[in-house]
Design a protein around this motif. Structure first.
Motif, mmCIF file in Angstrom:
data_model
loop_
_atom_site.group_PDB
_atom_site.id
_atom_site.type_symbol
_atom_site.label_atom_id
_atom_site.label_comp_id
_atom_site.label_asym_id
_atom_site.label_seq_id
_atom_site.Cartn_x
_atom_site.Cartn_y
_atom_site.Cartn_z
ATOM 1 N N SER A 29 -15.442 11.841 -25.255
ATOM 2 C CA SER A 29 -15.153 10.424 -25.467
ATOM 3 C C SER A 29 -13.885 10.054 -24.711
ATOM 4 C CB SER A 29 -14.982 10.120 -26.961
ATOM 5 O OG SER A 29 -13.839 10.778 -27.474
ATOM 6 N N LEU A 30 -13.711 8.768 -24.524
ATOM 7 C CA LEU A 30 -12.476 8.271 -23.924
ATOM 8 C C LEU A 30 -12.271 6.835 -24.368
ATOM 9 C CD1 LEU A 30 -13.625 6.308 -21.515
ATOM 10 C CD2 LEU A 30 -13.633 8.401 -20.175
ATOM 11 N N LEU A 31 -11.059 6.360 -24.174
ATOM 12 C CA LEU A 31 -10.696 4.996 -24.517
ATOM 13 C C LEU A 31 -10.506 4.216 -23.227
ATOM 14 C CD1 LEU A 31 -10.059 3.638 -27.337
ATOM 15 C CD2 LEU A 31 -7.645 3.834 -26.686
ATOM 16 N N ILE A 32 -11.152 3.050 -23.115
ATOM 17 C CA ILE A 32 -10.881 2.184 -21.966
ATOM 18 C C ILE A 32 -9.975 1.059 -22.449
ATOM 19 C CG2 ILE A 32 -13.020 2.777 -20.779
ATOM 20 C CD1 ILE A 32 -14.163 0.080 -21.627
ATOM 21 N N ARG A 33 -8.958 0.767 -21.662
ATOM 22 C CA ARG A 33 -7.968 -0.214 -22.089
ATOM 23 C C ARG A 33 -7.699 -1.208 -20.967
ATOM 24 N NH1 ARG A 33 -4.476 -0.059 -26.298
ATOM 25 N NH2 ARG A 33 -4.801 2.182 -26.644
ATOM 26 N N THR A 34 -7.808 -2.480 -21.294
ATOM 27 C CA THR A 34 -7.422 -3.555 -20.393
ATOM 28 C C THR A 34 -6.487 -4.473 -21.171
ATOM 29 O OG1 THR A 34 -9.425 -4.762 -21.030
ATOM 30 C CG2 THR A 34 -9.501 -3.522 -18.965
ATOM 31 N N GLY A 35 -5.250 -4.571 -20.714
ATOM 32 C CA GLY A 35 -4.280 -5.365 -21.460
ATOM 33 C C GLY A 35 -4.123 -4.830 -22.864
ATOM 34 N N ASP A 36 -4.333 -5.699 -23.867
ATOM 35 C CA ASP A 36 -4.202 -5.283 -25.271
ATOM 36 C C ASP A 36 -5.541 -4.899 -25.893
ATOM 37 O OD1 ASP A 36 -1.457 -5.799 -25.234
ATOM 38 O OD2 ASP A 36 -1.755 -7.914 -25.767
ATOM 39 N N THR A 37 -6.598 -4.874 -25.098
ATOM 40 C CA THR A 37 -7.934 -4.577 -25.621
ATOM 41 C C THR A 37 -8.306 -3.127 -25.320
ATOM 42 O OG1 THR A 37 -8.621 -6.865 -25.234
ATOM 43 C CG2 THR A 37 -10.367 -5.235 -25.581
ATOM 44 N N ALA A 38 -8.765 -2.426 -26.354
ATOM 45 C CA ALA A 38 -9.160 -1.017 -26.184
ATOM 46 C C ALA A 38 -10.521 -0.806 -26.829
ATOM 47 C CB ALA A 38 -8.132 -0.080 -26.808
ATOM 48 N N THR A 39 -11.380 -0.039 -26.150
ATOM 49 C CA THR A 39 -12.717 0.272 -26.653
ATOM 50 C C THR A 39 -12.999 1.744 -26.413
ATOM 51 O OG1 THR A 39 -13.475 -1.957 -26.055
ATOM 52 C CG2 THR A 39 -15.161 -0.308 -26.525
ATOM 53 N N GLU A 40 -13.529 2.415 -27.438
ATOM 54 C CA GLU A 40 -13.877 3.824 -27.284
ATOM 55 C C GLU A 40 -15.299 3.958 -26.757
ATOM 56 O OE1 GLU A 40 -13.601 8.016 -29.761
ATOM 57 O OE2 GLU A 40 -13.982 6.168 -30.868
ATOM 58 N N LEU A 41 -15.455 4.836 -25.772
ATOM 59 C CA LEU A 41 -16.777 5.186 -25.262
ATOM 60 C C LEU A 41 -17.080 6.619 -25.655
ATOM 61 C CD1 LEU A 41 -16.761 3.743 -21.613
ATOM 62 C CD2 LEU A 41 -17.646 2.669 -23.698
ATOM 63 N N ILE A 42 -18.264 6.860 -26.182
ATOM 64 C CA ILE A 42 -18.667 8.203 -26.605
ATOM 65 C C ILE A 42 -19.891 8.625 -25.807
ATOM 66 C CG2 ILE A 42 -19.471 9.612 -28.539
ATOM 67 C CD1 ILE A 42 -17.962 7.718 -30.408
ATOM 68 N N ALA A 43 -19.814 9.807 -25.218
ATOM 69 C CA ALA A 43 -20.921 10.358 -24.423
ATOM 70 C C ALA A 43 -21.380 9.371 -23.364
ATOM 71 C CB ALA A 43 -22.078 10.771 -25.328
ATOM 72 N N ALA A 44 -20.440 8.729 -22.677
ATOM 73 C CA ALA A 44 -20.800 7.700 -21.701
ATOM 74 C C ALA A 44 -20.016 7.833 -20.401
ATOM 75 C CB ALA A 44 -20.580 6.309 -22.292
ATOM 76 N N HIS A 45 -19.507 9.038 -20.119
ATOM 77 C CA HIS A 45 -18.788 9.207 -18.857
ATOM 78 C C HIS A 45 -18.999 10.606 -18.306
ATOM 79 C CE1 HIS A 45 -15.774 11.503 -21.159
ATOM 80 N NE2 HIS A 45 -15.321 11.924 -19.989
ATOM 81 N N THR A 46 -18.752 10.733 -17.015
ATOM 82 C CA THR A 46 -18.737 12.053 -16.384
ATOM 83 C C THR A 46 -17.820 11.980 -15.174
ATOM 84 O OG1 THR A 46 -20.124 13.896 -15.648
ATOM 85 C CG2 THR A 46 -20.679 11.741 -14.768
ATOM 86 N N MET A 47 -17.411 13.163 -14.689
ATOM 87 C CA MET A 47 -16.523 13.241 -13.537
ATOM 88 C C MET A 47 -17.326 13.337 -12.255
ATOM 89 S SD MET A 47 -13.292 13.312 -14.459
ATOM 90 C CE MET A 47 -12.568 14.080 -13.011
ATOM 91 N N LEU A 48 -16.852 12.662 -11.216
ATOM 92 C CA LEU A 48 -17.412 12.805 -9.883
ATOM 93 C C LEU A 48 -16.556 13.788 -9.090
ATOM 94 C CD1 LEU A 48 -18.258 9.063 -9.126
ATOM 95 C CD2 LEU A 48 -19.748 10.849 -10.065
ATOM 96 N N PRO A 49 -17.121 14.412 -8.067
ATOM 97 C CA PRO A 49 -16.374 15.459 -7.355
ATOM 98 C C PRO A 49 -15.024 15.013 -6.806
ATOM 99 C CG PRO A 49 -18.692 15.571 -6.770
ATOM 100 C CD PRO A 49 -18.524 14.331 -7.593
ATOM 101 N N ASP A 50 -14.884 13.726 -6.442
ATOM 102 C CA ASP A 50 -13.614 13.274 -5.857
ATOM 103 C C ASP A 50 -12.597 12.874 -6.912
ATOM 104 O OD1 ASP A 50 -14.588 10.882 -6.817
ATOM 105 O OD2 ASP A 50 -14.369 9.782 -4.938
ATOM 106 N N GLY A 51 -12.914 13.081 -8.190
ATOM 107 C CA GLY A 51 -11.988 12.747 -9.259
ATOM 108 C C GLY A 51 -12.192 11.379 -9.858
ATOM 109 N N SER A 52 -13.058 10.561 -9.273
ATOM 110 C CA SER A 52 -13.408 9.298 -9.911
ATOM 111 C C SER A 52 -14.175 9.583 -11.200
ATOM 112 C CB SER A 52 -14.257 8.429 -8.976
ATOM 113 O OG SER A 52 -13.540 8.104 -7.807
#
Length: 253
Positions: A29-52
């Motif tokens: 999981s990770l938290l995405i934050r824009t300004g004062d807004t934060a949302t948790e994402l669960i099982a919704a991300h992965t790493m790309l080879p270049d670090g993105s």
């Protein structure tokens, strides 16, 4: 091709880059934050080879709204990940990673540079819009310190080769105990509860917990480990109680 930072010198900046990539690679999981807004994402991300970091987020959800609002704004999004020791101990938080980045829709051409494992990880994401967060700043907090990680080093690094199986073997050590283990002097004399808290390609970290607090000590492997069979061998050299992990039942959370 960029050099593999995990094979460069063993300086602290390189170790921090590898540690950061490892945290992001295994986190569920990770938290995405824009300004004062934060949302948790669960099982919704992965790493790309270049670090993105690839995110699978429906644009019509609140999290999707954050991504749309931050899209193409340099450094418009922050990703926050917390790494915890995967076995029961005190002070389980061992690292926090913050990636400040620029959000874009994932370019399908990116897949041409992905290996089979990354493609499989992308296919395992929810079937919604795919976004890519390109890092412009990376920060690693651990052991009461906070350091910036150079983006070039972060991009060149790869996760520790044992990151994906570390939790399995830590649980195995907890189940079978540490009988027969030759301990560093400061752990042998501590007379506290002993627990394994980390494994990486170069060694095993143990923690002694007493009423007064805790301290960690590292047991280096005889040689650097890059595969599971090598890890089982090195752990068997440290303590004969360890065998290959039992994969017939899930690890306790």
């Amino acid at each position: 091709m960029a050099p593999d930072a995990s094979r460069m010198s063993d300086g602290m900046p390189i170790r921090d880059a590898v540690a950061t990539r490892s945290v992001l690679a295994v986190s569920g999981s990770l938290l995405i934050r824009t300004g004062d807004t934060a949302t948790e994402l669960i099982a919704a991300h992965t790493m790309l080879p270049d670090g993105s970091i690839a995110l699978a987020v429906d644009a019509m959800t609140p999290a999707g709204g954050q991504l749309v609002a931050a899209r193409s704004r340099p450094g418009g999004l922050r990703l926050e990940v917390t790494s915890v020791v995967p076995v029961p101990v005190r002070c389980r938080v061992r690292a926090r990673v913050t990636v400040t980045g620029t959000v874009r829709a994932l370019d399908p051409a990116t897949l041409d540079d992905c290996d089979a494992g990354t493609i499989d990880a992308l296919l395992d994401l929810p079937p919604v819009a795919l976004w890519a967060v390109e890092p412009v700043a990376v920060r690693l907090e651990r052991h009461s310190t906070s350091d910036d990680v150079a983006v070039d080093a972060y991009r060149a690094a790869r996760p520790d080769p044992l990151a994906a199986i570390e939790a399995t073997y830590l649980h195995q050590l907890v189940r079978h105990g540490l009988d027969g283990l030759t301990l560093p002097a400061r752990l042998a004399s501590a007379r506290g509860r002993l627990a394994p808290v980390a494994i990486d390609a170069d060694g095993l970290t143990l923690r002694s917990e007493t009423r007064q607090g805790h301290h960690d000590a590292r047991l280096p492997f005889a040689s650097r480990v890059t595969a599971e069979a090598e890890l089982a061998r090195e752990l068997a050299l440290l303590t004969p109680a360890i065998t290959a992990p039992d994969r017939s039942r899930p690890n306790p959370g």
